[in-house]
Design an enzyme around this catalytic site. Structure first.
Site, PDB file in Angstrom:
ATOM      1  N   TYR A  39     -15.410   4.875   4.625  1.00 38.94           N
ATOM      2  CA  TYR A  39     -13.952   4.910   4.538  1.00 38.94           C
ATOM      3  C   TYR A  39     -13.436   3.488   4.679  1.00 38.94           C
ATOM      4  O   TYR A  39     -13.874   2.740   5.558  1.00 38.94           O
ATOM      5  CB  TYR A  39     -13.396   5.820   5.635  1.00 38.94           C
ATOM      6  CG  TYR A  39     -11.897   5.874   5.699  1.00 38.94           C
ATOM      7  CD1 TYR A  39     -11.133   6.107   4.556  1.00 38.94           C
ATOM      8  CD2 TYR A  39     -11.230   5.704   6.906  1.00 38.94           C
ATOM      9  CE1 TYR A  39      -9.753   6.161   4.619  1.00 38.94           C
ATOM     10  CE2 TYR A  39      -9.853   5.762   6.983  1.00 38.94           C
ATOM     11  CZ  TYR A  39      -9.120   5.987   5.834  1.00 38.94           C
ATOM     12  OH  TYR A  39      -7.750   6.037   5.896  1.00 38.94           O
ATOM     13  N   HIS A  54       0.867  -1.180   0.000  1.00 38.48           N
ATOM     14  CA  HIS A  54       0.000   0.000   0.000  1.00 38.48           C
ATOM     15  C   HIS A  54       0.903   1.230   0.000  1.00 38.48           C
ATOM     16  O   HIS A  54       1.611   1.477   0.971  1.00 38.48           O
ATOM     17  CB  HIS A  54      -0.891  -0.023   1.248  1.00 38.48           C
ATOM     18  CG  HIS A  54      -2.008   0.971   1.233  1.00 38.48           C
ATOM     19  ND1 HIS A  54      -1.805   2.333   1.208  1.00 38.48           N
ATOM     20  CD2 HIS A  54      -3.356   0.803   1.239  1.00 38.48           C
ATOM     21  CE1 HIS A  54      -2.972   2.956   1.210  1.00 38.48           C
ATOM     22  NE2 HIS A  54      -3.929   2.042   1.232  1.00 38.48           N
ATOM     23  N   HIS A  94      -0.545   2.688  11.878  1.00 33.27           N
ATOM     24  CA  HIS A  94       0.348   3.814  11.634  1.00 33.27           C
ATOM     25  C   HIS A  94       0.514   4.662  12.887  1.00 33.27           C
ATOM     26  O   HIS A  94      -0.429   4.843  13.659  1.00 33.27           O
ATOM     27  CB  HIS A  94      -0.269   4.677  10.512  1.00 33.27           C
ATOM     28  CG  HIS A  94       0.665   5.680   9.927  1.00 33.27           C
ATOM     29  ND1 HIS A  94       0.225   6.814   9.267  1.00 33.27           N
ATOM     30  CD2 HIS A  94       2.015   5.728   9.880  1.00 33.27           C
ATOM     31  CE1 HIS A  94       1.264   7.506   8.844  1.00 33.27           C
ATOM     32  NE2 HIS A  94       2.360   6.873   9.204  1.00 33.27           N
ATOM     33  N   GLU A 112      -3.650  14.427  11.765  1.00 34.54           N
ATOM     34  CA  GLU A 112      -4.633  14.122  10.731  1.00 34.54           C
ATOM     35  C   GLU A 112      -6.052  14.416  11.223  1.00 34.54           C
ATOM     36  O   GLU A 112      -6.542  13.776  12.159  1.00 34.54           O
ATOM     37  CB  GLU A 112      -4.535  12.650  10.329  1.00 34.54           C
ATOM     38  CG  GLU A 112      -3.149  12.220   9.883  1.00 34.54           C
ATOM     39  CD  GLU A 112      -3.050  10.723   9.639  1.00 34.54           C
ATOM     40  OE1 GLU A 112      -4.038  10.008   9.920  1.00 34.54           O
ATOM     41  OE2 GLU A 112      -1.994  10.266   9.176  1.00 34.54           O
ATOM     42  N   HIS A 129      -3.067   4.583  15.072  1.00 36.81           N
ATOM     43  CA  HIS A 129      -4.362   4.427  14.425  1.00 36.81           C
ATOM     44  C   HIS A 129      -4.233   3.427  13.290  1.00 36.81           C
ATOM     45  O   HIS A 129      -3.146   2.946  12.970  1.00 36.81           O
ATOM     46  CB  HIS A 129      -4.889   5.772  13.916  1.00 36.81           C
ATOM     47  CG  HIS A 129      -3.949   6.470  12.969  1.00 36.81           C
ATOM     48  ND1 HIS A 129      -2.859   7.205  13.396  1.00 36.81           N
ATOM     49  CD2 HIS A 129      -3.922   6.541  11.613  1.00 36.81           C
ATOM     50  CE1 HIS A 129      -2.214   7.700  12.365  1.00 36.81           C
ATOM     51  NE2 HIS A 129      -2.830   7.310  11.258  1.00 36.81           N
TER      52      HIS A 129
END
Length: 431
Positions: free
Chosen positions: A344, A286, A329, A335, A365
């Site tokens: 999402y 990704h 992450h 963010e 997160h």
């Protein structure tokens, strides 16, 4: 407003645009003639210091019926922006349900609610974030001395009448209004809701593409700037400005949206997010979410953004032998996310259109338990993530939520629980 030409647009990003609502209203060969055509006044609208490098300079020459200087003193308004002062800094992950739509008559200004900020409005850096909700058109005119405004509608179409022309903006489109530009927001639907990023730093621009090449992501030709349109109205008009976070007002005897012609590059514009040319892997893994950057406001540190506006649009997922959702992450950046429509791909539930979340610097997160379990066990056929549009305001400075954001009933007290269902799957005997 002279609407005959108001909804035509000029294409391009950062161009030296020019437009006139009457033939010959633009002077030829000079900016400030002794007598401007049609008896207009000449006014310079500067968005950067005079001595910025030419590639960074933002300014527009206006030819208007009355100069902006023709106004009485401003008086601080009794009603200020909703949301109150900033609250305590928290490292906790935060998520909100959509704020309630107003039930009392509320225009765009009264419907702005402060959610978070990371800088005072007197600093030439940082951002402030608002939600807006409105159910009536503005009858007054507004300008923001504190920063550039990025509007992200989530519900309801807007008509934004500005000094330089008219923008119609719907959900899945955005609008950017330069610092100080006067405008009026009119509703084309009964109700409107959305998000606003106020950029106190360097003006937004397209990100560098690097090895992507000369095309991709948000292409310059898809940005639209209005053509000249003016109001020649001699009637009482309230002009409101936001100055260092406070609302001030004055009464004019004319409409300030009275620019008949203009040329320059300090301009408003809109962009259809569906035009974004999404880049992704065609092999494995990704890529970093920076490939989804639409616009960026840089800092003096190369590659470190004051504000990145990032979207997560419909796209094909084809990576082989790959955990396809965004990975778990911990991030230097901060963010603030919102959702315009759909779902999402990192959150199976709880993150809904009109809602928001905040993950601060180094707050862990990633996908929730349900999403993670599905992704680990998925049959990795090509799959399209469709009918979705999430976005992110990403900034290098820690965002401090407003007191309203920390105390409002829309704050989800159980947000952390979405990761509590992640099973312990480690087995040292199985590779």
């Amino acid at each position: 407003m002279n609407l005959d030409s108001a909804l035509a647009y000029q294409s391009g990003f950062g161009n030296e645009f020019s437009s006139e609502a009457l033939p010959g209203a633009l002077p030829v060969g000079q900016n400030s003639p002794q007598k401007a055509p049609y008896g207009l006044y000449t006014e310079l609208f500067s968005g950067t210091a005079f001595t910025m490098t030419r590639s960074e300079a933002r300014r527009t020459w206006m030819y208007r019926i009355q100069p902006s200087a023709n106004h009485p003193a401003f008086v601080k308004l009794e009603r200020q922006l909703a949301g109150g002062p900033l609250g305590e800094v928290t490292p906790n992950r935060l998520r909100w349900n959509p704020l309630d739509l107003p039930t009392e008559p509320t225009d765009f200004i009264d419907g702005l609610v402060s959610m978070a900020a990371n800088s005072g409005a007197d600093k030439p850096a940082g951002i402030s974030i608002y939600h807006y909700g409105a159910n009536r058109s503005m009858e007054r005119v507004f300008f923001n001395a504190d920063g550039e405004l990025l509007l992200v509608p989530q519900l309801g179409r807007l008509r934004i009448a500005t000094e330089l022309g008219v923008l119609d903006v719907a959900p899945l489109e955005i609008a950017v209004l330069p610092r100080g530009l006067k405008f009026r927001v009119e509703l084309l639907d009964p109700q409107a809701r959305g998000y606003v990023a106020e950029n106190h730093g360097a003006p937004l621009r397209l990100p560098d593409l690097g090895p992507i090449g000369s095309n991709g992501l948000a292409n310059p030709r898809d940005f639209l700037t209005p053509v000249a349109a003016y109001e020649n109205l001699q009637q009482p008009t309230t002009l409101v400005q936001k100055f260092l976070g406070q609302l001030w007002g004055t009464e004019l005897n004319h409409s300030p949206l009275n620019v008949v012609a203009w040329h320059g590059n300090n301009v408003p514009y809109k962009y259809d997010l569906r035009r974004f040319n999404t880049i992704g892997t065609v092999s494995f893994d990704h890529p970093d979410p920076s490939i989804f950057t639409v616009l960026t406001s840089p800092t003096s540190v190369h590659g470190l953004a004051n504000l990145d506006f990032v979207i997560f649009p419909p796209r094909w997922m084809v990576a082989e032998n790959t955990f396809r959702p965004p990975w778990f992450h911990r991030n230097l950046m901060n963010e603030f996310m919102g959702l315009i429509q759909g779902e999402y791909d990192a959150k199976a539930e709880g993150f809904v259109p009109g809602g928001a979340s905040l993950h601060s610097c180094m707050s862990a997160h990633g996908p929730d338990g349900e999403t993670c379990t599905k992704a680990i066990n998925a049959d990795l056929k090509p799959a399209k993530i469709d009918n979705t549009m999430a976005f992110m305001f990403e900034t290098s400075q820690v965002l401090r939520p407003s007191r309203f954001a920390l105390d409002c009933p829309q704050l989800q007290s159980t947000y952390d629980a979405c990761w509590a269902t992640l099973p312990a799957t480690f087995d040292p005997t199985r590779r």
